[in-house]
Design an enzyme around this catalytic site. Structure first.
Site, PDB file in Angstrom:
ATOM      1  N   SER A 141       0.877  -1.188   0.000  1.00 35.78           N
ATOM      2  CA  SER A 141       0.000   0.000   0.000  1.00 35.78           C
ATOM      3  C   SER A 141       0.903   1.223   0.000  1.00 35.78           C
ATOM      4  CB  SER A 141      -0.874   0.005   1.261  1.00 35.78           C
ATOM      5  OG  SER A 141      -1.464   1.276   1.446  1.00 35.78           O
ATOM      6  N   TYR A 184      -2.187  -0.918  10.495  1.00 34.10           N
ATOM      7  CA  TYR A 184      -2.248  -1.185   9.054  1.00 34.10           C
ATOM      8  C   TYR A 184      -0.992  -0.636   8.357  1.00 34.10           C
ATOM      9  CZ  TYR A 184      -4.088  -1.329   4.286  1.00 34.10           C
ATOM     10  OH  TYR A 184      -4.266  -1.577   2.949  1.00 34.10           O
TER      11      TYR A 184
HETATM   12  P1  NAI Z   1     -11.579  -6.378   0.117  1.00 35.55           P
HETATM   13  O1  NAI Z   1     -12.016  -6.360   1.542  1.00 35.55           O
HETATM   14  O2  NAI Z   1     -12.535  -6.032  -0.957  1.00 35.55           O
HETATM   15  O3  NAI Z   1     -10.937  -7.801  -0.222  1.00 35.55           O
HETATM   16  C1  NAI Z   1     -10.071  -8.449   0.653  1.00 35.55           C
HETATM   17  C2  NAI Z   1     -10.281  -9.942   0.529  1.00 35.55           C
HETATM   18  O4  NAI Z   1      -9.346 -10.589   1.410  1.00 35.55           O
HETATM   19  C3  NAI Z   1     -11.692 -10.362   0.997  1.00 35.55           C
HETATM   20  O5  NAI Z   1     -12.248 -11.276   0.064  1.00 35.55           O
HETATM   21  C4  NAI Z   1     -11.442 -11.027   2.322  1.00 35.55           C
HETATM   22  O6  NAI Z   1     -12.375 -12.058   2.639  1.00 35.55           O
HETATM   23  C5  NAI Z   1     -10.025 -11.585   2.136  1.00 35.55           C
HETATM   24  N1  NAI Z   1      -9.358 -11.812   3.404  1.00 35.55           N
HETATM   25  C6  NAI Z   1      -9.256 -10.942   4.448  1.00 35.55           C
HETATM   26  N2  NAI Z   1      -8.638 -11.551   5.467  1.00 35.55           N
HETATM   27  C7  NAI Z   1      -8.336 -12.808   5.062  1.00 35.55           C
HETATM   28  C8  NAI Z   1      -7.715 -13.920   5.676  1.00 35.55           C
HETATM   29  N3  NAI Z   1      -7.310 -13.869   6.952  1.00 35.55           N
HETATM   30  N4  NAI Z   1      -7.540 -15.048   4.967  1.00 35.55           N
HETATM   31  C9  NAI Z   1      -7.988 -15.138   3.695  1.00 35.55           C
HETATM   32  N5  NAI Z   1      -8.621 -14.130   3.071  1.00 35.55           N
HETATM   33  C10 NAI Z   1      -8.796 -12.983   3.752  1.00 35.55           C
HETATM   34  O7  NAI Z   1     -10.320  -5.393   0.089  1.00 35.55           O
HETATM   35  P2  NAI Z   1      -9.411  -4.845  -1.096  1.00 35.55           P
HETATM   36  O8  NAI Z   1      -9.505  -3.376  -1.054  1.00 35.55           O
HETATM   37  O9  NAI Z   1      -9.647  -5.537  -2.361  1.00 35.55           O
HETATM   38  O10 NAI Z   1      -7.977  -5.227  -0.505  1.00 35.55           O
HETATM   39  C11 NAI Z   1      -7.123  -6.182  -1.071  1.00 35.55           C
HETATM   40  C12 NAI Z   1      -5.718  -5.870  -0.617  1.00 35.55           C
HETATM   41  O11 NAI Z   1      -5.357  -4.589  -1.078  1.00 35.55           O
HETATM   42  C13 NAI Z   1      -5.524  -5.853   0.902  1.00 35.55           C
HETATM   43  O12 NAI Z   1      -4.279  -6.419   1.229  1.00 35.55           O
HETATM   44  C14 NAI Z   1      -5.529  -4.371   1.216  1.00 35.55           C
HETATM   45  O13 NAI Z   1      -4.830  -4.069   2.388  1.00 35.55           O
HETATM   46  C15 NAI Z   1      -4.820  -3.837  -0.011  1.00 35.55           C
HETATM   47  N6  NAI Z   1      -5.011  -2.432  -0.287  1.00 35.55           N
HETATM   48  C16 NAI Z   1      -6.280  -1.924  -0.473  1.00 35.55           C
HETATM   49  C17 NAI Z   1      -6.429  -0.577  -0.721  1.00 35.55           C
HETATM   50  C18 NAI Z   1      -7.751   0.039  -0.930  1.00 35.55           C
HETATM   51  O14 NAI Z   1      -7.793   1.278  -0.961  1.00 35.55           O
HETATM   52  N7  NAI Z   1      -8.832  -0.706  -1.090  1.00 35.55           N
HETATM   53  C19 NAI Z   1      -5.271   0.328  -0.800  1.00 35.55           C
HETATM   54  C20 NAI Z   1      -4.008  -0.325  -0.619  1.00 35.55           C
HETATM   55  C21 NAI Z   1      -3.898  -1.649  -0.360  1.00 35.55           C
END
Ligand code: NAI
Length: 253
Positions: A141, A154
């Site tokens: 990130s 985070y």
């Molecule tokens: P999201 O919440 O839409 O998707 C995250 C997915 O990871 C979900 O399907 C969730 O069930 C799964 N997950 C969470 N904890 C888990 C675990 N312990 N074991 C297996 N699966 C798990 O979020 P998003 O935004 O798509 O995030 C994806 C990645 O991108 C994350 O690592 C987040 O930190 C990172 N990120 C997101 C940003 C944003 O602005 N949305 C910005 C920078 C990084």
């Protein structure tokens, strides 16, 4: 077909950036293992990838659980016989300063965001090395390099992912394994729906999130997926230890 026939394991593939990545990979010819703690939604992503013509199956797993991560890698190899690309995308954030963050909440977040990456790489790298190479893409990130308020745990976790990416890239360059990361800015995914729905003034919060970017909009999961696909494919053959920022100019300011 930038990933034609490549066996790709994507964690957190049930939602947001992970789901967009799986769908793009499917269109690029990948063979997919889609891991998520939400097994039902991961199965839906696998179905969508199947509809796009890809071979795909889902694995229900908590990447914060060491035995679960081992099983995730083993199931992928049992199904497809090898692993070419690992995308460590699963992760989440919690609000709070250091003072406000409970120790249990800190440890739980580190278990997923940091240990999950460490463990998946620990088991995937020897398999890749044995076959002469592979690719790992971690989802860090922008908060790995700039601070934001009220997200202390985070920020620390994503800083660790970026540092680990660089360290692993050096350790395994001679194994033919390229290890890079993307650093997204503010991306409109279901992750933010939760933040918005818990805020007192949804529109003001949304405006604040938009205004953080020089482009004055949030990014789309598909825009991050394109960066992940670049790093996963041979197009990025001279990249290792790279942290690719995709942030609408957020950190250029
Ligand atoms: P999201 O919440 O839409 O998707 C995250 C997915 O990871 C979900 O399907 C969730 O069930 C799964 N997950 C969470 N904890 C888990 C675990 N312990 N074991 C297996 N699966 C798990 O979020 P998003 O935004 O798509 O995030 C994806 C990645 O991108 C994350 O690592 C987040 O930190 C990172 N990120 C997101 C940003 C944003 O602005 N949305 C910005 C920078 C990084």
């Amino acid at each position: 077909m930038r990933l034609d026939g490549k066996v790709c394991l994507v964690t957190g593939g049930a939602s947001g950036i992970g789901r967009a990545t799986c769908e793009l990979f499917a269109r690029e010819g990948a063979v997919l293992a889609i891991a998520d703690k939400n097994g039902e939604a991961a199965a839906q992503t696998a179905d969508r990838c199947g509809a796009l013509g890809a071979q795909a199956f889902s694995i229900e797993v908590d990447v914060g659980d060491a035995a679960g991560v081992r099983r995730m890698i083993d199931e992928t190899v049992a199904r497809y016989d090898r692993l070419d690309v690992l995308v460590n995308n699963a992760g989440y954030g919690i609000p709070g300063s250091v003072v406000e963050t409970g120790e249990d909440d800190w440890n739980a977040l580190m278990a997923v965001n940091v240990n999950g990456v460490f463990l998946a790489c620990k088991h995937a790298i020897p398999l890749m090395a044995k076959r002469g190479g592979g690719v790992i893409v971690n989802v860090a990130s922008v908060v790995a390099s700039v601070g934001i308020r009220n997200r202390a745990a985070y920020c620390a976790s994503k800083g660790a992912v970026a540092a680990l990416t660089r360290a692993m890239a050096l350790d395994h360059v001679d194994d033919g394994i390229r290890i890079n990361a993307v650093a997204p800015g503010t991306i409109e995914s279901p992750y933010f729906d939760a933040i918005l729905s818990s805020s007192r003034d949804t529109e003001a919060t949304r405006r604040g999130l938009r205004e953080r970017q020089a482009m004055r909009r949030m990014g789309r999961p598909e825009e991050v997926a394109l960066g992940i696909a670049y790093l996963a494919s041979d197009e990025s053959s001279f990249c290792t230890g790279t942290i690719l920022t995709i942030d609408g100019g957020m950190t250029a300011q």
